[in-house]
Write a protein that holds these residues in place. Structure first.
Motif, short mmCIF file in Angstrom:
data_model
loop_
_atom_site.label_atom_id
_atom_site.label_comp_id
_atom_site.label_asym_id
_atom_site.label_seq_id
_atom_site.Cartn_x
_atom_site.Cartn_y
_atom_site.Cartn_z
N ILE A 154 8.07 -0.10 -10.44
CA ILE A 154 7.63 -1.49 -10.25
C ILE A 154 6.53 -1.58 -9.19
N TYR A 155 6.82 -1.17 -7.96
CA TYR A 155 5.86 -1.39 -6.88
C TYR A 155 4.63 -0.50 -7.00
N SER A 156 4.73 0.60 -7.70
CA SER A 156 3.56 1.48 -7.88
C SER A 156 2.49 0.83 -8.73
N ARG A 157 2.81 -0.24 -9.43
CA ARG A 157 1.83 -0.93 -10.28
C ARG A 157 0.91 -1.84 -9.47
N ILE A 158 1.24 -2.07 -8.20
CA ILE A 158 0.41 -2.91 -7.34
C ILE A 158 -0.77 -2.08 -6.84
N LYS A 159 -1.96 -2.54 -7.10
CA LYS A 159 -3.17 -1.77 -6.77
C LYS A 159 -3.57 -2.04 -5.31
N ASP A 160 -2.77 -1.50 -4.41
CA ASP A 160 -3.02 -1.70 -2.98
C ASP A 160 -3.36 -0.41 -2.25
N GLY A 161 -3.71 0.62 -3.01
CA GLY A 161 -4.06 1.89 -2.39
C GLY A 161 -2.87 2.74 -2.01
N GLU A 162 -1.65 2.31 -2.33
CA GLU A 162 -0.45 3.08 -1.98
C GLU A 162 0.37 3.41 -3.22
N VAL A 163 -0.30 3.58 -4.34
CA VAL A 163 0.38 3.74 -5.64
C VAL A 163 1.33 4.92 -5.62
N ASP A 164 0.88 6.07 -5.14
CA ASP A 164 1.67 7.30 -5.21
C ASP A 164 2.35 7.65 -3.90
N LYS A 165 2.36 6.71 -2.95
CA LYS A 165 2.92 7.00 -1.65
C LYS A 165 4.33 6.43 -1.52
N GLU A 166 5.14 7.05 -0.66
CA GLU A 166 6.42 6.45 -0.29
C GLU A 166 6.13 5.20 0.54
N ARG A 167 6.91 4.17 0.31
CA ARG A 167 6.69 2.91 1.03
C ARG A 167 7.78 2.75 2.09
N TRP A 168 7.36 2.29 3.26
CA TRP A 168 8.28 2.14 4.39
C TRP A 168 8.35 0.68 4.81
N LEU A 169 9.56 0.21 4.99
CA LEU A 169 9.77 -1.20 5.33
C LEU A 169 9.09 -1.57 6.63
#
Length: 608
Positions: A154-169
C-alpha cells in the motif's frame, strides 16, 4: 464575516495571516477514523473525498486513527507530507488549494484499492521463508509480517521518494517550507491556512487495559484518558523516542499500524520487551479500547469533532444461540455495542452543553429503519419509524443497499471495485449530510470533483436507469459478508463444478461401501475393540486413573503444574508439525487462491 468592519480591520492589522487567525474563532478540528478492517478504510476514503471537495481537510489539526482507520489514515498522512514537507513538493502554505486535497484523495482511490486487492491477509502465508521465520522466531509474528505488507503493498505506491525504503514512525514529521526546522503543530498551526495534523495511531495495552498511542514524536499511555477515581491499574508513561531504550528509539511504521489493527484471536499482539522494568508490553487492536478514536481528539482539546464510524455494528438475530460459545461471543458484541453507544452519547452531550463548537458523527446504519416488534396476538396499533415510508436514506442511498454495506465483512480481505466504490459512495454522500452540523465553518462550493467512485451511484439510488445494474449490485453485495468462497456463490460454472465434484465423491464412497464388504473401517474398528477389551483391562485402567489422581492431589498444585509442563511436549510437537505443514506447503494453496479464485472474484466485481 469577511465583509464585517471587524474583519476588515483584522486584515489591515495582520495582512496575509488574517485568514489563518480565523481558525482561533472557528475552533480546533479533529478527525477520527474508526476501526472495521478494509471495509472501514474504504468508507473513510469516501468521507475524505467529500471533506476535500468542501475544502475542510485543510482545517484538520488532529487525525486519530484506529485499526482499519489507521491503515488508511497513514496513507493520507503520507500523501499530505509529500505535498507540504520542505523535502518533498515544497508547496508553500498560501499556495495550497482545495484541488490539492482533491488530488490526494483521487490518488488514494486508485493506490489504496490496488493495495487492498493484493489481499494482505491471505498474502501473509504466501512466503514460505516468512512462514518459517514466524514459526521459529519468537521476535517475529504475523502482526509484524502484516505491517510489512502494509508498507510493501500500500504505502510503497506513494511517490514520495521512499518507495523501496523501510518507513519509520518517528521519521514522519512534516516540516513546512515556511518553518523548515522545529515546526510543532500544537504551537504553530494557528498561523497556517493549511493545517499540519498530528497523527495518532491508537492501540490497546493488554497489560493495563488502557489506550496506547503512537505518534511521530512519542508513544505510551495517556495520562488524561484514565479515570483514577475507579482505575488503579498501572499507567505506562509516554516517552519521546529519543528518551526510549536503544532498541525502541525507532518504531517501524508498519508495525505500529499492525499493532493498531491486529484483531485478537486472528493476530498475535505486538510485543515490546525491555521498555518498562520487568514488563512485557503486549499491544492489540485499538478497537478493543475505543473503536471510534474520538477520545484521543478530546484529549488533544479538539472542539470541532468529525467521526467516521464504519465499525461493525451488532445486529438483531431471531435466535442468539445457546450452550456456551455462542452466548459468550454475543455477550462481547453487546459489550462493544454499549461502549460505542456511551461514547456517542458523551459527544452529543458535549455538543448540547456547548463544549463542542461542531460535531459530525457518521455511521453505516444511519438512516436505516429500526423495527419495533409486536408481541404475539398484539391488538395495539403498530409503531413505525418516521422515515419508514421512504426506500432511501436521508443522504440518498437505497436502504437495502446500505444494509448490505453495513453488514459487509470487516476483515483484511481483498475487496472488489464494486464493493469498494459502493463503500466510498456511501461515505461521500453521508458526509454531505453530516457536515451540516459544522456551523460557521467556511466550505468551498465549486463544481463537484470528478470522482470515479460515483460511476456506480445510479445502482445505489431510488431512481436508476438500468435495473439490471441494481440487481447485479444486490447480488454482488449479497455475498460481501463472506470471507471465503464468494466467487463460488457468484459464478454459475464454479457452482456446477462444485456440485459435480461433490456428487462424484459421494458416489465413489457409496460404490466402495456396497461393492466391497471388507470396506467397513468403523465396523472393523469397533469389532476389534470389543474382542480385545476384557473386564480385566477395564479394571486395570480404572485403578491406574485413581492412582494418578491421588498422586496429583498429594503432590500439590505446584507439582501438578510441573507435570503438566512435562506433558505439553506433545502439544508443542503438534504445533510445530502444523506450522511446518503450513510453512512448507500451505503457501501453495494460498498462491492458488490469490492467483485464481481471488482474481476471478475481483474480475466479477470490476467497474470499467
Amino acid at each position: 464575516m469577511k465583509s464585517s468592519e471587524a474583519w476588515q480591520a483584522l486584515i489591515e492589522f495582520l495582512g496575509q495571516d488574517a485568514t489563518a487567525v480565523r481558525s482561533l474563532f472557528l475552533g480546533k478540528m479533529g478527525l477520527a477514523l474508526s476501526g472495521g478492517g478494509f471495509r472501514a478504510s474504504l468508507y473513510h476514503i469516501g468521507v475524505l473525498a467529500k471533506l476535500a471537495e468542501l475544502d475542510l481537510l485543510r482545517h484538520v489539526e488532529v487525525l486519530s486513527c484506529v485499526s482499519g482507520g489507521s491503515i488508511v489514515g497513514v496513507h493520507y498522512y503520507l500523501e499530505l507530507r509529500r505535498l507540504l514537507d520542505k523535502d518533498k513538493e515544497k508547496k508553500p502554505d498560501h499556495d495550497v488549494s482545495r484541488d490539492d486535497y482533491v488530488s490526494i484523495v483521487q490518488r488514494m482511490v486508485d493506490d489504496f484499492l490496488a493495495g487492498v486487492q493484493e489481499n494482505p491477509r491471505v498474502r501473509i502465508l504466501a512466503d514460505p521463508v516468512a512462514n518459517l521465520k514466524m514459526l521459529f522466531s519468537s521476535s517475529y509474528s504475523r502482526t509484524q509480517r502484516l505491517g510489512e505488507l502494509y508498507e510493501e503493498q500500500i504505502y510503497s505506491r506513494i511517490k514520495d521518494g521512499e518507495v523501496d525504503k523501510e518507513r519509520w514512525l518517528n521519521g514522519l514529521y512534516i516540516q513546512p517550507v515556511e518553518k523548515p526546522n522545529g515546526f510543532l503543530p500544537r504551537r504553530d498551526n494557528w498561523a497556517r491556512e493549511a493545517k499540519i495534523p498530528e497523527l495518532i495511531l491508537n492501540a490497546t495495552t493488554l497489560n493495563s487495559g488502557h489506550n496506547w498511542q503512537f505518534t511521530a514524536s512519542w508513544m505510551g499511555e495517556s495520562p488524561v484518558m484514565i479515570n483514577r477515581d475507579i482505575d488503579t491499574n498501572k499507567r505506562y508513561r509516554r516517552m519521546y523516542y529519543l528518551e526510549a531504550p536503544d532498541q525502541h528509539k525507532q518504531i517501524r511504521l508498519g508495525y505500529a499500524v499492525g499493532a493498531s489493527s491486529c484483531v485478537p484471536g486472528l493476530f498475535e499482539p505486538l510485543v515490546m520487551n525491555n521498555l518498562y522494568p520487568a514488563t512485557t508490553v503486549r499491544l492489540v487492536d485499538g478497537g478493543v479500547h475505543d473503536n471510534q478514536g474520538a477520545a484521543s481528539l478530546l484529549e488533544q482539546d479538539c472542539n470541532v469533532i468529525l467521526v467516521s464510524d464504519a465499525s461493525g455494528q451488532m445486529g438483531t438475530v431471531d435466535d442468539a444461540g445457546g450452550e456456551i460459545v455462542k452466548p459468550l461471543l454475543r455477550s462481547n458484541s453487546v459489550m462493544m455495542h454499549r461502549v460505542r453507544d456511551a461514547e456517542h452519547q458523551d459527544l452529543k452531550a458535549r455538543e448540547r452543553g456547548s463544549l463542542l463548537q461542531g460535531l459530525m458523527y457518521l455511521h453505516m446504519k444511519q438512516g436505516i429503519d429500526a423495527e419495533n416488534v409486536d408481541w404475539q396476538q398484539c391488538e395495539e396499533p403498530p409503531e413505525s419509524s418516521p422515515h419508514r415510508a421512504s426506500i432511501v436514506t436521508p443522504y440518498g442511498i437505497r436502504k437495502d443497499i446500505q444494509e448490505l454495506l453495513a453488514g459487509m465483512r470487516t476483515d483484511l480481505d481483498s475487496f472488489s471495485d464494486r464493493e469498494a466504490y459502493a463503500l466510498m459512495t456511501s461515505g461521500y454522500r453521508a458526509t454531505d449530510l453530516g457536515v451540516k452540523g459544522l456551523k460557521g465553518y467556511p466550505m468551498s462550493q465549486p463544481p463537484v470533483a470528478d470522482w470515479k467512485v460515483l460511476k456506480i451511484e445510479g445502482a445505489m439510488k431510488e431512481i436508476h436507469r438500468d435495473p439490471g445494474e441494481y440487481r447485479e449490485m444486490m447480488r454482488h453485495l449479497g455475498v460481501s459478508t463472506m470471507t471465503f468462497f464468494k466467487i463460488w456463490k457468484l459464478s454459475r460454472p464454479l457452482q456446477v463444478t462444485a456440485l459435480a465434484l461433490g456428487a462424484t465423491l459421494l458416489g465413489g464412497i457409496f460404490w466402495a461401501w456396497w461393492s466391497h464388504p471388507g470396506f467397513k473401517p468403523f465396523e472393523a474398528l469397533f469389532t476389534t475393540l470389543a474382542e480385545q477389551l476384557t473386564i480385566n483391562h477395564i479394571m486395570s485402567a480404572l485403578v491406574l486413573l485413581t492412582i494418578g489422581f491421588l498422586l496429583v492431589a498429594l503432590l500439590g498444585a505446584g507439582s501438578a503444574k510441573r507435570i503438566q509442563r512435562l506433558t505439553q511436549w506433545r502439544d508443542t510437537l503438534s504445533r510445530i508439525g502444523v506450522g511446518l505443514g503450513v510453512g512448507l506447503f500451505g503457501w501453495i494453496f494460498v498462491c492458488v487462491h490469490l492467483r485464481l479464485f481471488d482474481r476471478l472474484f475481483l474480475r466479477k466485481g470490476r467497474v470499467e
